[in-house]
Write a protein that holds these residues in place. Structure first.
Motif, PDB file in Angstrom:
ATOM      1  N   VAL A  68       0.873  -1.190  -0.068  1.00  0.00           N
ATOM      2  CA  VAL A  68      -0.031  -0.056  -0.006  1.00  0.00           C
ATOM      3  C   VAL A  68       0.837   1.095   0.000  1.00  0.00           C
ATOM      4  N   GLU A  69       0.675   2.155  -0.924  1.00  0.00           N
ATOM      5  CA  GLU A  69       1.501   3.506  -1.102  1.00  0.00           C
ATOM      6  C   GLU A  69       0.716   4.532  -0.903  1.00  0.00           C
ATOM      7  N   THR A  70       0.310   4.795   0.311  1.00  0.00           N
ATOM      8  CA  THR A  70      -0.798   5.991   0.520  1.00  0.00           C
ATOM      9  C   THR A  70       0.015   7.108   1.658  1.00  0.00           C
ATOM     10  N   GLU A  71       1.085   6.966   1.846  1.00  0.00           N
ATOM     11  CA  GLU A  71       1.754   7.981   2.750  1.00  0.00           C
ATOM     12  C   GLU A  71       2.571   8.858   1.846  1.00  0.00           C
ATOM     13  N   LEU A  72       2.588  10.244   2.562  1.00  0.00           N
ATOM     14  CA  LEU A  72       3.229  11.374   2.025  1.00  0.00           C
ATOM     15  C   LEU A  72       4.711  11.042   1.851  1.00  0.00           C
ATOM     16  N   VAL A  92      -7.295  15.865  15.219  1.00  0.00           N
ATOM     17  CA  VAL A  92      -7.035  14.605  15.148  1.00  0.00           C
ATOM     18  C   VAL A  92      -7.327  13.803  13.921  1.00  0.00           C
ATOM     19  N   ARG A  93      -8.768  13.568  13.640  1.00  0.00           N
ATOM     20  CA  ARG A  93      -9.310  13.082  12.628  1.00  0.00           C
ATOM     21  C   ARG A  93      -9.039  13.309  11.508  1.00  0.00           C
ATOM     22  N   CYS A  94      -8.856  14.702  11.111  1.00  0.00           N
ATOM     23  CA  CYS A  94      -8.809  15.449   9.674  1.00  0.00           C
ATOM     24  C   CYS A  94      -7.252  15.339   9.487  1.00  0.00           C
ATOM     25  N   CYS A  95      -6.283  15.527  10.437  1.00  0.00           N
ATOM     26  CA  CYS A  95      -4.895  15.624  10.110  1.00  0.00           C
ATOM     27  C   CYS A  95      -4.488  14.193   9.795  1.00  0.00           C
ATOM     28  N   THR A  96      -5.111  13.247  10.561  1.00  0.00           N
ATOM     29  CA  THR A  96      -4.611  11.756  10.182  1.00  0.00           C
ATOM     30  C   THR A  96      -5.113  11.532   8.860  1.00  0.00           C
ATOM     31  N   GLU A  97      -6.278  11.883   8.323  1.00  0.00           N
ATOM     32  CA  GLU A  97      -6.753  11.772   6.941  1.00  0.00           C
ATOM     33  C   GLU A  97      -5.715  12.415   6.003  1.00  0.00           C
ATOM     34  N   LEU A  98      -5.245  13.500   6.353  1.00  0.00           N
ATOM     35  CA  LEU A  98      -4.333  14.313   5.447  1.00  0.00           C
ATOM     36  C   LEU A  98      -3.059  13.929   5.377  1.00  0.00           C
ATOM     37  N   ALA A 127      -7.239   8.611  15.889  1.00  0.00           N
ATOM     38  CA  ALA A 127      -6.229   8.427  15.305  1.00  0.00           C
ATOM     39  C   ALA A 127      -6.293   7.040  14.310  1.00  0.00           C
ATOM     40  N   ALA A 128      -6.478   5.837  15.040  1.00  0.00           N
ATOM     41  CA  ALA A 128      -6.342   4.537  14.564  1.00  0.00           C
ATOM     42  C   ALA A 128      -7.650   4.334  13.631  1.00  0.00           C
ATOM     43  N   GLU A 129      -8.832   4.888  14.123  1.00  0.00           N
ATOM     44  CA  GLU A 129     -10.228   4.686  13.272  1.00  0.00           C
ATOM     45  C   GLU A 129      -9.853   5.453  12.046  1.00  0.00           C
ATOM     46  N   ALA A 130      -9.283   6.900  12.134  1.00  0.00           N
ATOM     47  CA  ALA A 130      -9.226   7.724  10.776  1.00  0.00           C
ATOM     48  C   ALA A 130      -8.134   7.002   9.808  1.00  0.00           C
ATOM     49  N   ARG A 136      -4.700   4.662   5.342  1.00  0.00           N
ATOM     50  CA  ARG A 136      -3.128   5.048   5.547  1.00  0.00           C
ATOM     51  C   ARG A 136      -2.371   3.781   5.818  1.00  0.00           C
ATOM     52  N   SER A 137      -1.198   3.636   5.863  1.00  0.00           N
ATOM     53  CA  SER A 137      -0.315   2.470   5.989  1.00  0.00           C
ATOM     54  C   SER A 137       0.229   2.757   7.634  1.00  0.00           C
ATOM     55  N   PHE A 138       0.105   4.016   8.088  1.00  0.00           N
ATOM     56  CA  PHE A 138       0.731   4.001   9.343  1.00  0.00           C
ATOM     57  C   PHE A 138      -0.315   5.108  10.255  1.00  0.00           C
ATOM     58  N   VAL A 139      -0.551   4.536  11.435  1.00  0.00           N
ATOM     59  CA  VAL A 139      -1.208   5.191  12.251  1.00  0.00           C
ATOM     60  C   VAL A 139      -0.587   6.469  13.027  1.00  0.00           C
TER      61      VAL A 139
END
Length: 235
Positions: A68-72, A92-98, A127-130, A136-139
């Motif tokens: 999975v390649e979803t990280e910045l 936390v929720r929005c910035c995790t998504e970003l 954060a884990a849920e988002a 995301r590959s990482f929490v």
């Protein structure tokens, strides 16, 4: 794989090709998601690894590892002066998504919130849920709250910025082209940073930047900052 449900697991749950599910995970998969014996889902350990798994009673069989390649391409540490109420939940929720890597809740001179240990647990759960929801590959790591003056001295990367609404500072957009791998960015509380806080941050290497001509709410500024950084990294 996008249509499959995803759950976060602890790395220790993976043993010899089996995922040992907790009671909560069994309930979530079976009662909430309505998965049955033999159904497939995706397990992620929050550290960059994903697996295709198949439900088998109180455990799951790992079928294959997934790429999975979803990280910045940059690591982003976000220092946020805690807003009042439950506003930090949405940050936390929005910035995790970003794509944020690490969130540091800070207590500034104008911070009104005195967070309990239960708050930290809640933020980490959000954060884990988002991370699950946004694939995301990482929490993201969420550190324990610290004073702002202590937190600014703990981050030694060369790209450090503090967002300030008032003053003639360059827009964050203008400085992002020089960032290669790591950035620390701080956003302030209701009412903004105090002058001593700005001066202290500057003394340890933070560069003041603007997020635009408008005055943003304490819960809006982190989302704007993360949006600008992620957009500049992924063009």
């Amino acid at each position: 794989m996008s249509q499959l449900q995803r759950i976060a697991i602890a790395p220790s749950q993976l043993q010899q090709g089996q995922i040992l599910l907790t009671k909560e995970q069994q309930h979530y998969l079976g009662r909430v998601l309505r998965l049955r014996e033999g159904d497939r889902f995706i397990a992620m350990d929050g550290r960059g690894k994903w697996w295709l798994a198949q439900l088998a009673g109180e455990q799951a069989q790992v079928l294959e590892a997934l790429l999975v390649e979803t990280e910045l391409p940059v690591s982003i540490t976000l220092m946020v002066a805690l807003p009042k109420g439950n506003g930090f939940d949405e940050v936390v929720r929005c910035c995790t998504e970003l794509g944020v890597t690490c969130i540091v809740p800070v207590l500034s001179d104008r911070t009104l919130l005195d967070p309990s240990p239960q708050k930290l647990e809640r933020w980490r759960r959000i954060a884990a849920e988002a991370a699950e929801q946004s694939e995301r590959s990482f929490v993201p790591t969420i550190l324990e709250p610290d004073t702002f003056n202590t937190a600014v001295t703990a981050n030694q990367t060369s790209h450090r910025y503090i967002c300030e609404a008032r003053g003639e500072y360059p827009h964050l957009n203008k400085v992002l082209s020089s960032i290669s791998s790591e950035i620390v960015i701080a956003t302030g509380p209701e009412g903004g940073w105090t002058t001593p806080e700005i001066e202290n941050a500057k003394s340890v290497g933070f560069q003041p930047v603007s997020l635009g001509r408008r005055i943003l709410r304490a819960v809006t500024a982190p989302v704007v900052a993360l949006s600008l950084i992620s957009a500049s990294c992924e063009v």
